[in-house]
Every structure is written in structure tokens, then in C-alpha cells.
Design an enzyme around this catalytic site. Structure first.
Site: not given
Ligand code: GNR
Ligand code: NI
Length: 178
Positions: A46, A51, A91-92, A133-134, A137
């Protein structure tokens, strides 16, 4: 298409609140496509516009293993949620950091797609976790905000130190698992 730079925590720009998209025009579609390419290249499941330093309510998600389930959410809203699920998140914007977070197991989301059409989706498990999660952000929230102050501080200091070292591309981030 183009690969975009991903902001790394604690970059203050990750704390901004994204603004709703008024019209899905060519520039929005270009951003969606660049975000998709950037997510796949990272690789991640995601990516939120915040980001990549764009303050718009846009997220892309593909939680499949073969890039077969791309979901684009513009102006997403969670209208209903239920259940609980603990998932090990990454998270990236926090390279090498992984920690368990408890979220809703199921979410009902409304959004606009890449064609500008409204749609709704009921998601469960990993897809539901990723949507939450997204959307976080887009509100300036990162998953480490849910951890204890002690763990949060430890992660922040570690990433600040790495940033000061200006680790060159490809530097390996020793995993921080909490
Ligand atoms: O790549 C991602 N893996 C992930 C694994 C578990 C819960 C959430 C994520 S999102 C993350 C990519 C990211 O940072 N998206 O904002
Ligand atoms: Ni993230």
C-alpha cells in the site's frame, strides 16, 4: 510513469493532513499511476499520497502476491467497522521497523476510483488492516503512534541516527522487531 521518493519518519511532512480531491483529472490519474509504480517497486502492499509528499486523499493498495488486485481509493471514508485483529505491521516510511498493531478486522469503505466513479468495498483481514494503515497516513498518523512511548522513542532515535549517517541507497536497515 515515474518512481516517487518516499518520505522517511520522522520527516515532519508525514504529519500533514491530506485534503480531499475535488476532481479526478489527468494530474490525479498521473499521481495514482506513479504511486502504483512506486508501491510495486518498493515493494509494498500500500502507499498513501502523503508518503510521497502529496497532500491529497489518495491511496493505492495491492495486497495480492502477483500484483493482480490493485485498489485505488480517492477520498476514502470508513463508514462501518467491526471486530479486532492483531497484525504485524511494517511501513515504507519506517524501513526495517515491524510491530504488532490491533485494528478492526472488517471495514466498510466508500471512495472514488481512478475513473472518478464512487464505489464501496467491504474488506477483511490484511486488506482491511492496510486500508486503515493508509487512511491513517492521510491523517498524519503512522503505525508507531500506537506503540508505547518507550518503543516509539526507541524507533524515532534509531531512524534519526540513520538519517544523520545519511545512509546511502541500499543501506541495509537491521530489522527492529518489537
Ligand atoms: O508494505 C506494507 N506492508 C504492510 C504490512 C502490514 C500492515 C500494513 C502494511 S502497509 C505497508 C506499506 C506502507 O507503508 N503503506 O503506507
Ligand atoms: Ni505506511
Amino acid at each position: 510513469m515515474a518512481l516517487l521518493d518516499i518520505l522517511v519518519y520522522p520527516d515532519p511532512r508525514l504529519r500533514r493532513t491530506a485534503q480531499p480531491v475535488a476532481i479526478v483529472d489527468e494530474s490525479v490519474r498521473r499521481l495514482v499511476d506513479d504511486m502504483t509504480e512506486t508501491m510495486y517497486a518498493a515493494p509494498g502492499i500500500g502507499l498513501a499520497a502523503v508518503q510521497v509528499d502529496r497532500n491529497e486523499r489518495i491511496i493505492v493498495i495491492d495486497a495480492s502476491e502477483d500484483h493482480s488486485s490493485l485498489n485505488v481509493f480517492i477520498n476514502p471514508t470508513i463508514v462501518d467497522r467491526s471486530g479486532e485483529l492483531e497484525c504485524e505491521e511494517g511501513c515504507l516510511s519506517l524501513p526495517g521497523v515491524y510491530a504488532p498493531v490491533t485494528r478492526s478486522q472488517r471495514v466498510h469503505v466508500t471512495a472514488i476510483n481512478r475513473d472518478g466513479d464512487a464505489f464501496e468495498l467491504e474488506a477483511e483481514d490484511l486488506l482491511a488492516v492496510c486500508i486503515q494503515h493508509e487512511i491513517d497516513h492521510l491523517e498524519g498518523i503512522v503505525f508507531v503512534d500506537y506503540l508505547s512511548r518507550l518503543k516509539h522513542d526507541r524507533i524515532r532515535k534509531r531512524l534519526e541516527k540513520e538519517a544523520r549517517r545519511k545512509s546511502p541507497e541500499g543501506a541495509n536497515h537491521a530489522a527492529i522487531t518489537l
